[in-house]
Scaffold this motif. Structure first.
Motif, mmCIF file in Angstrom:
data_model
loop_
_atom_site.group_PDB
_atom_site.id
_atom_site.type_symbol
_atom_site.label_atom_id
_atom_site.label_comp_id
_atom_site.label_asym_id
_atom_site.label_seq_id
_atom_site.Cartn_x
_atom_site.Cartn_y
_atom_site.Cartn_z
ATOM 1 N N GLN A 45 0.806 -1.219 0.000
ATOM 2 C CA GLN A 45 0.000 0.000 0.000
ATOM 3 C C GLN A 45 0.845 1.277 0.000
ATOM 4 O O GLN A 45 0.392 2.314 -0.477
ATOM 5 N N ASN A 95 2.808 3.739 -3.640
ATOM 6 C CA ASN A 95 1.608 4.330 -4.240
ATOM 7 C C ASN A 95 1.904 5.567 -5.081
ATOM 8 O O ASN A 95 1.053 6.444 -5.223
ATOM 9 N N GLY A 97 1.116 -0.223 -5.513
ATOM 10 C CA GLY A 97 0.139 0.127 -4.497
ATOM 11 C C GLY A 97 -0.790 1.259 -4.880
ATOM 12 O O GLY A 97 -1.650 1.649 -4.072
ATOM 13 N N CYS A 98 -0.662 1.798 -6.091
ATOM 14 C CA CYS A 98 -1.566 2.866 -6.547
ATOM 15 C C CYS A 98 -2.988 2.338 -6.633
ATOM 16 O O CYS A 98 -3.240 1.268 -7.207
ATOM 17 N N THR A 129 -5.887 -2.155 -5.996
ATOM 18 C CA THR A 129 -4.614 -1.568 -6.411
ATOM 19 C C THR A 129 -4.159 -2.141 -7.747
ATOM 20 O O THR A 129 -4.560 -3.235 -8.146
#
Length: 479
Positions: A99, A102, A119-120, A147
């Motif tokens: 996460q 990102n 994690g985007c 994600t």
């Protein structure tokens, strides 16, 4: 793998804390939210949850785990439906949460590419593309929380596969941390690159069992000039298939979505979420099937509308479509899509169900649904089918829920038998038991029954070659 004793575990935890900082190594109560899947079907325990903030930190974690023989469970938004990101109950694994990776690393509008970390959030990537006048077309009900890494791990499809393809078709390059903790810098933005084996496609869809995807180079597209959306009311599944053929002929490559929904699915949505409304009155609202059709046009609003009204109008005159509502504004378009995207949420509100993410040749779709519905009712009287999905690419979410005479426990006790009946019928029409959700834990033991034995052998060989210790997401995909 050798069992790791308590003292070695403590040393391993200390090494992880030294690599990432103590605040990014979660144990105890802080780690518990990562131990359960979105459906609340799978529960496990882990030694720790680690939250690296860079690819180098991911590689450091994997190297430490490889040295200790510790299983690694990659996890993104934890929105999967097959238990692919949930640990077992041994408490030996490390959950590797992506996460914090990102960042959008860069956008190249001349090359129509965007480099993003795993994690985007999907919705963040969509919005970033729009800001530079481009479209990233992957669209899912969970796009506000899933994600890119998870999308890649399962080769996600969504609602616009018909035009743009799955994640394999939307991805040009990858950055990978191997099972040995090495980094493969494969973030090439090339449409043509015939320099050996296509490792990119091997890792996409592998569900974290071969390595960890840490970043990707994604394809971007021109934003459509116009978008037309209609909800069609249909009296049969055969009519839906016939309408799909008309839409393909009439719109060609401009046809971006064709979503199928059983009428009782939409009725359940409006019953559980009263702020939503089915935009039909009278008999049309009670029809058994609905389809959400979308056209994206590159010329003009007028051109799009004329094509749209001609194709839909001709279908109504021919008796293929019983009724239609065409969105007159962006708000109405969003409302129609919100109905479709709320089906999984309404299903979850009703309790646990038996899910099937299947693909079937479109030409066999009506036969499959009719015959499988009848077989299920014969074998399990009173259960309820929850059927929706992407008719344009033959992908159905053919789910089975409890009827009024069934308890949740009674339904789940028959899960194996229901899966067997449905999957046997999928196989009999040349379909697949997994279209876009992956295998995970849910279908791991089922897969060998429907996969060619040589295919299974090759998959095991690939796993052994790339992850000889078997530490990458063990117990998923392959038994």
């Amino acid at each position: 793998m050798a069992r790791v004793d308590y003292n070695v575990n403590m040393t391993h935890l200390d090494a992880l804390r030294a690599a990432l900082g103590s605040s990014q190594v979660l144990t105890g109560v802080a780690a518990q939210p990562y131990m359960t899947d979105w459906r609340d079907r799978y529960h496990g325990q882990a030694l720790a949850v680690v939250r690296p903030g860079s690819t180098n930190e991911v590689a450091a974690v994997v190297r430490l785990c490889a040295e200790a023989g510790t299983p690694v469970i990659p996890q993104g938004g934890n929105t999967g439906l097959c238990g692919g990101a949930t640990p077992d109950d041994s408490g030996r694994a490390v959950i590797l949460s992506l996460q914090r990776l990102n960042r959008i690393r860069g956008t190249d509008t001349d090359n129509d590419t965007m480099e993003v970390e795993a994690g985007c959030i999907l919705q963040t990537v969509q919005e970033a593309a729009r800001k530079v006048g481009r479209l990233f077309p992957l669209s899912l009900a969970a796009e506000g929380s899933c994600t890119i890494g998870g999308n890649l791990a399962t080769n996600a499809g969504g609602t616009q596969v018909l035009r743009y393809g799955n994640m394999r078709e939307l991805t040009l390059g990858l950055e990978i941390v191997t099972a040995q903790g090495e980094i493969w810098h494969g973030l090439r933005g090339l449409r043509k690159d015939n320099t050996g084996y296509d490792l990119r496609d091997l890792y996409i869809g592998s569900e974290g069992t071969l390595g960890v995807i840490t970043a990707a180079t994604l394809k971007l597209y021109a934003l459509p000039v116009a978008r037309c959306t209609t909800l069609l009311a249909l009296d049969s599944l055969e009519s839906a298939v016939a309408m799909l053929e008309r839409a393909r002929r009439g719109f060609g490559a401009s046809l971006t979505g064709f979503e199928l929904m059983a009428g009782d699915c939409l009725q359940d949505v409006v019953r559980r979420f009263p702020q939503q409304h089915l935009p039909f009155d009278g008999p049309s609202a009670e029809l058994p099937w609905f389809a959400l059709l979308e056209l994206s046009d590159s010329e003009s609003e007028v051109h799009a509308r004329e094509r749209f009204e001609t194709v839909v109008g001709d279908a109504i005159e021919a008796g293929v479509v019983a009724d239609a509502v065409i969105a007159e504004s962006l708000a109405q378009t969003h409302a129609l899509w919100h109905l479709r995207e709320s089906i999984p949420l309404a299903e979850k509100e009703a309790g646990k169900s038996i899910k099937h993410d299947i693909s079937v040749p479109v030409s066999r779709m009506a036969q499959f649904v009719q015959e499988t519905n009848a077989a299920l009712q014969d074998a399990f009287p009173g259960i309820r089918q929850v059927i929706f999905g992407h008719l344009g690419d033959g992908n159905l979410h053919y789910n089975v829920a409890r009827g009024v005479d069934w308890t949740e426990d009674q339904l789940l006790a028959r899960e194996h038998d229901v899966h067997a009946l449905v999957h046997d019928r999928v196989s009999s029409v040349g379909g697949s038991i997994s279209a876009e959700h992956g295998i995970g834990q849910l279908k791991r033991d089922t897969l060998p029954h429907y996969k060619d034995p040589v295919e299974m052998t090759l998959m095991h060989r690939i796993k052994a070659a790339l992850d000889p210790q078997g530490i990458m997401n063990p117990g998923k995909v392959l038994g």
